[in-house]
Design a protein around this motif. Structure first.
Motif, PDB file in Angstrom:
ATOM      1  N   LEU A 160       0.759  -1.350   0.110  1.00  0.00           N
ATOM      2  CA  LEU A 160      -0.154   0.196   0.073  1.00  0.00           C
ATOM      3  C   LEU A 160       0.756   1.449  -0.092  1.00  0.00           C
ATOM      4  CD1 LEU A 160      -2.661  -0.879   2.745  1.00  0.00           C
ATOM      5  CD2 LEU A 160      -2.868  -1.107   0.108  1.00  0.00           C
ATOM      6  N   CYS A 161       0.434   2.070  -0.952  1.00  0.00           N
ATOM      7  CA  CYS A 161       1.062   3.351  -0.757  1.00  0.00           C
ATOM      8  C   CYS A 161       0.779   4.354   0.545  1.00  0.00           C
ATOM      9  CB  CYS A 161       0.718   4.457  -2.060  1.00  0.00           C
ATOM     10  SG  CYS A 161       1.182   6.159  -1.851  1.00  0.00           S
ATOM     11  N   VAL A 162       1.704   4.863   1.424  1.00  0.00           N
ATOM     12  CA  VAL A 162       1.301   5.262   2.661  1.00  0.00           C
ATOM     13  C   VAL A 162       2.037   6.256   2.940  1.00  0.00           C
ATOM     14  CG1 VAL A 162       1.758   4.817   5.170  1.00  0.00           C
ATOM     15  CG2 VAL A 162       1.146   2.978   3.610  1.00  0.00           C
ATOM     16  N   TYR A 163       1.350   7.397   3.502  1.00  0.00           N
ATOM     17  CA  TYR A 163       1.930   8.890   3.844  1.00  0.00           C
ATOM     18  C   TYR A 163       1.810   8.803   5.493  1.00  0.00           C
ATOM     19  CZ  TYR A 163       2.301  13.735   4.473  1.00  0.00           C
ATOM     20  OH  TYR A 163       2.894  15.043   4.579  1.00  0.00           O
ATOM     21  N   PHE A 164       3.062   9.204   5.946  1.00  0.00           N
ATOM     22  CA  PHE A 164       3.095   9.624   7.442  1.00  0.00           C
ATOM     23  C   PHE A 164       3.663  11.145   7.649  1.00  0.00           C
ATOM     24  CE2 PHE A 164       5.502  10.202  11.581  1.00  0.00           C
ATOM     25  CZ  PHE A 164       4.832   9.649  12.495  1.00  0.00           C
ATOM     26  N   GLN A 165       2.801  11.678   8.363  1.00  0.00           N
ATOM     27  CA  GLN A 165       3.111  13.266   8.804  1.00  0.00           C
ATOM     28  C   GLN A 165       3.785  13.271  10.097  1.00  0.00           C
ATOM     29  OE1 GLN A 165       2.725  16.281   6.897  1.00  0.00           O
ATOM     30  NE2 GLN A 165       4.034  16.846   8.621  1.00  0.00           N
ATOM     31  N   GLY A 166       5.162  13.459   9.905  1.00  0.00           N
ATOM     32  CA  GLY A 166       5.725  13.928  11.182  1.00  0.00           C
ATOM     33  C   GLY A 166       5.895  15.312  11.665  1.00  0.00           C
ATOM     34  N   PRO A 167       6.567  15.536  12.823  1.00  0.00           N
ATOM     35  CA  PRO A 167       6.548  16.781  13.279  1.00  0.00           C
ATOM     36  C   PRO A 167       6.832  17.972  12.484  1.00  0.00           C
ATOM     37  CG  PRO A 167       7.742  15.491  14.849  1.00  0.00           C
ATOM     38  CD  PRO A 167       7.471  14.707  13.417  1.00  0.00           C
ATOM     39  N   LYS A 168       7.851  17.744  11.436  1.00  0.00           N
ATOM     40  CA  LYS A 168       8.169  18.980  10.436  1.00  0.00           C
ATOM     41  C   LYS A 168       7.864  18.414   8.953  1.00  0.00           C
ATOM     42  CE  LYS A 168      11.863  20.522  13.498  1.00  0.00           C
ATOM     43  NZ  LYS A 168      13.401  20.834  13.689  1.00  0.00           N
ATOM     44  N   ARG A 169       8.008  17.033   8.578  1.00  0.00           N
ATOM     45  CA  ARG A 169       7.726  17.070   7.418  1.00  0.00           C
ATOM     46  C   ARG A 169       7.214  15.373   7.094  1.00  0.00           C
ATOM     47  NH1 ARG A 169      14.011  16.561   4.922  1.00  0.00           N
ATOM     48  NH2 ARG A 169      14.355  15.666   6.988  1.00  0.00           N
ATOM     49  N   GLY A 170       6.601  15.237   6.016  1.00  0.00           N
ATOM     50  CA  GLY A 170       5.877  13.892   5.629  1.00  0.00           C
ATOM     51  C   GLY A 170       6.684  13.108   4.996  1.00  0.00           C
ATOM     52  N   THR A 171       6.266  11.858   4.890  1.00  0.00           N
ATOM     53  CA  THR A 171       7.134  10.585   4.273  1.00  0.00           C
ATOM     54  C   THR A 171       6.322   9.924   3.571  1.00  0.00           C
ATOM     55  OG1 THR A 171       8.773  10.491   6.124  1.00  0.00           O
ATOM     56  CG2 THR A 171       8.667   8.680   4.500  1.00  0.00           C
ATOM     57  N   PHE A 172       6.416   9.862   2.299  1.00  0.00           N
ATOM     58  CA  PHE A 172       5.688   8.719   1.402  1.00  0.00           C
ATOM     59  C   PHE A 172       6.440   7.367   1.190  1.00  0.00           C
ATOM     60  CE2 PHE A 172       3.598  12.477  -0.231  1.00  0.00           C
ATOM     61  CZ  PHE A 172       2.240  12.073  -0.159  1.00  0.00           C
ATOM     62  N   GLY A 173       6.056   6.222   1.203  1.00  0.00           N
ATOM     63  CA  GLY A 173       6.644   5.057   0.985  1.00  0.00           C
ATOM     64  C   GLY A 173       5.448   3.888   0.924  1.00  0.00           C
ATOM     65  N   TRP A 174       6.099   2.667   0.611  1.00  0.00           N
ATOM     66  CA  TRP A 174       5.340   1.590   0.727  1.00  0.00           C
ATOM     67  C   TRP A 174       5.348   0.612   1.793  1.00  0.00           C
ATOM     68  CZ3 TRP A 174       2.267   1.184  -3.765  1.00  0.00           C
ATOM     69  CH2 TRP A 174       2.676   2.005  -4.817  1.00  0.00           C
ATOM     70  N   LEU A 175       4.319   0.126   2.348  1.00  0.00           N
ATOM     71  CA  LEU A 175       4.345  -0.588   3.475  1.00  0.00           C
ATOM     72  C   LEU A 175       3.390  -1.834   3.069  1.00  0.00           C
ATOM     73  CD1 LEU A 175       3.871   1.885   6.540  1.00  0.00           C
ATOM     74  CD2 LEU A 175       5.841   0.569   5.688  1.00  0.00           C
ATOM     75  N   PRO A 176       3.901  -3.066   3.844  1.00  0.00           N
ATOM     76  CA  PRO A 176       2.731  -4.283   3.589  1.00  0.00           C
ATOM     77  C   PRO A 176       1.590  -4.139   4.102  1.00  0.00           C
ATOM     78  CG  PRO A 176       4.272  -4.688   5.389  1.00  0.00           C
ATOM     79  CD  PRO A 176       4.888  -3.263   4.720  1.00  0.00           C
ATOM     80  N   ARG A 177       0.478  -4.548   3.408  1.00  0.00           N
ATOM     81  CA  ARG A 177      -0.796  -4.482   3.841  1.00  0.00           C
ATOM     82  C   ARG A 177      -1.082  -5.128   5.370  1.00  0.00           C
ATOM     83  NH1 ARG A 177      -6.108  -3.783   2.400  1.00  0.00           N
ATOM     84  NH2 ARG A 177      -5.619  -3.190   0.210  1.00  0.00           N
ATOM     85  N   THR A 178      -0.350  -6.282   5.388  1.00  0.00           N
ATOM     86  CA  THR A 178      -0.568  -7.206   6.552  1.00  0.00           C
ATOM     87  C   THR A 178       0.010  -6.222   8.048  1.00  0.00           C
ATOM     88  OG1 THR A 178       1.691  -7.808   6.145  1.00  0.00           O
ATOM     89  CG2 THR A 178      -0.130  -9.195   5.401  1.00  0.00           C
ATOM     90  N   ALA A 179       0.822  -5.410   7.604  1.00  0.00           N
ATOM     91  CA  ALA A 179       1.171  -4.460   8.970  1.00  0.00           C
ATOM     92  C   ALA A 179       0.502  -3.301   9.492  1.00  0.00           C
ATOM     93  CB  ALA A 179       2.797  -3.874   8.534  1.00  0.00           C
ATOM     94  N   LEU A 180      -0.704  -3.103   8.547  1.00  0.00           N
ATOM     95  CA  LEU A 180      -1.691  -2.077   9.108  1.00  0.00           C
ATOM     96  C   LEU A 180      -2.922  -2.424   9.325  1.00  0.00           C
ATOM     97  CD1 LEU A 180      -0.101   0.167   5.962  1.00  0.00           C
ATOM     98  CD2 LEU A 180       0.436   0.426   8.504  1.00  0.00           C
ATOM     99  N   LYS A 181      -3.607  -1.768  10.417  1.00  0.00           N
ATOM    100  CA  LYS A 181      -4.973  -1.989  10.863  1.00  0.00           C
ATOM    101  C   LYS A 181      -5.686  -0.677   9.986  1.00  0.00           C
ATOM    102  CE  LYS A 181      -8.294  -1.669  14.464  1.00  0.00           C
ATOM    103  NZ  LYS A 181      -9.157  -0.535  13.788  1.00  0.00           N
ATOM    104  N   ILE A 182      -6.581  -1.164   9.414  1.00  0.00           N
ATOM    105  CA  ILE A 182      -7.198  -0.105   8.084  1.00  0.00           C
ATOM    106  C   ILE A 182      -8.571   0.217   8.650  1.00  0.00           C
ATOM    107  CG2 ILE A 182      -8.048   0.397   6.011  1.00  0.00           C
ATOM    108  CD1 ILE A 182      -5.757  -1.510   5.147  1.00  0.00           C
ATOM    109  N   ASP A 183      -8.895   1.507   8.768  1.00  0.00           N
ATOM    110  CA  ASP A 183     -10.134   1.971   8.957  1.00  0.00           C
ATOM    111  C   ASP A 183     -11.326   1.695   8.078  1.00  0.00           C
ATOM    112  OD1 ASP A 183      -9.232   2.495  11.604  1.00  0.00           O
ATOM    113  OD2 ASP A 183      -9.258   4.843  11.339  1.00  0.00           O
ATOM    114  N   ASN A 184     -12.251   1.220   7.911  1.00  0.00           N
ATOM    115  CA  ASN A 184     -13.197   0.674   6.984  1.00  0.00           C
ATOM    116  C   ASN A 184     -14.571   0.589   7.709  1.00  0.00           C
ATOM    117  OD1 ASN A 184     -14.143   0.355   4.454  1.00  0.00           O
ATOM    118  ND2 ASN A 184     -13.214  -1.639   4.369  1.00  0.00           N
TER     119      ASN A 184
END
Length: 224
Positions: free
Chosen positions: A90-114
């Protein structure tokens, strides 16, 4: 998140010695692809992922290469925004205190709100920014929210604007103007706004991207 890097194009992740299949080599993961996704959702890093969950780089040749593992990582409980269209990745974005990060993470590692969580007016009001772009949201006396956006392209001296009053529905706001040709879609997910506009709305300056709330003021005049 302990290291905030701006990543550049697709990814492999190896977890517990098991290599996930490559599926994202031809895909993109950036402001445009996430904000225009048909299924953007909120996610949380699962507790059973160990102390560090490393991003996979968004670049040609990934996932699948030994060099795809990035320095940036998340920890259990970190909140992200994701594009829920991938299978293994999955394409994932994380917002840190100063900057954001885009990257790929495995679906199995994330709990998705649905489905996505319902939002309140106070979740929207304030000033939101992405680079030189800004969206200011204020509550009106009639209960609606007032939205005013400005997008700037300094390199081409371009500027685009939108302004409208709307009520929120769930976690999004959609405005249609100029006979429905200009459509502005704003989605609030995990404390971030994803903005999308049709090409009729803008010139060389576009609004697409992930916006972070900078102030909580509810009076646009305070932001000018």
């Amino acid at each position: 998140m302990r290291c905030s890097l701006r990543l550049a194009r697709a990814a492999l992740f190896i977890l517990g010695g098991i290599s996930l299949p490559s599926e994202a080599a031809a895909e993109k993961c950036d402001d445009f692809s996430l904000s225009t996704s048909s299924t953007p959702k909120a996610g949380t890093v699962k507790a059973d992922q160990g102390p560090r969950l490393y991003f996979q780089r968004v670049e040609d040749g990934c996932p699948g290469g030994d060099s795809c593992k990035a320095k940036a990582y998340l920890v259990p409980g970190d909140k992200v925004v994701l594009d829920d269209t991938g299978k293994a990745w999955l394409c994932v974005y994380f917002q840190g205190p100063k900057r954001g990060t885009f990257g790929w993470l495995p679906r199995t590692a994330l709990k998705i709100d649905n489905p996505p969580a319902t939002t309140r007016k106070q979740d929207w009001t304030g000033r939101w920014e992405l680079a030189e772009n800004s969206i200011v949201i204020d509550e009106r006396k009639d209960g609606k929210l007032h939205f005013e956006g400005v997008a700037i392209n300094s390199s081409e001296f371009g500027l685009s604007k939108f302004e409208f009053d709307k009520s929120i529905k769930g976690n999004q706001v959609i405005d249609r103007s100029f006979g429905g040709q200009c459509i502005v879609t704003l989605r609030l997910i995990n404390g971030l706004i994803l903005a999308e506009t049709t090409s009729y709305c803008v010139g060389v300056a576009t609004f697409e991207g992930v916006y972070r709330r900078m102030t909580l003021t509810t009076d646009p005049k305070d932001e000018r």
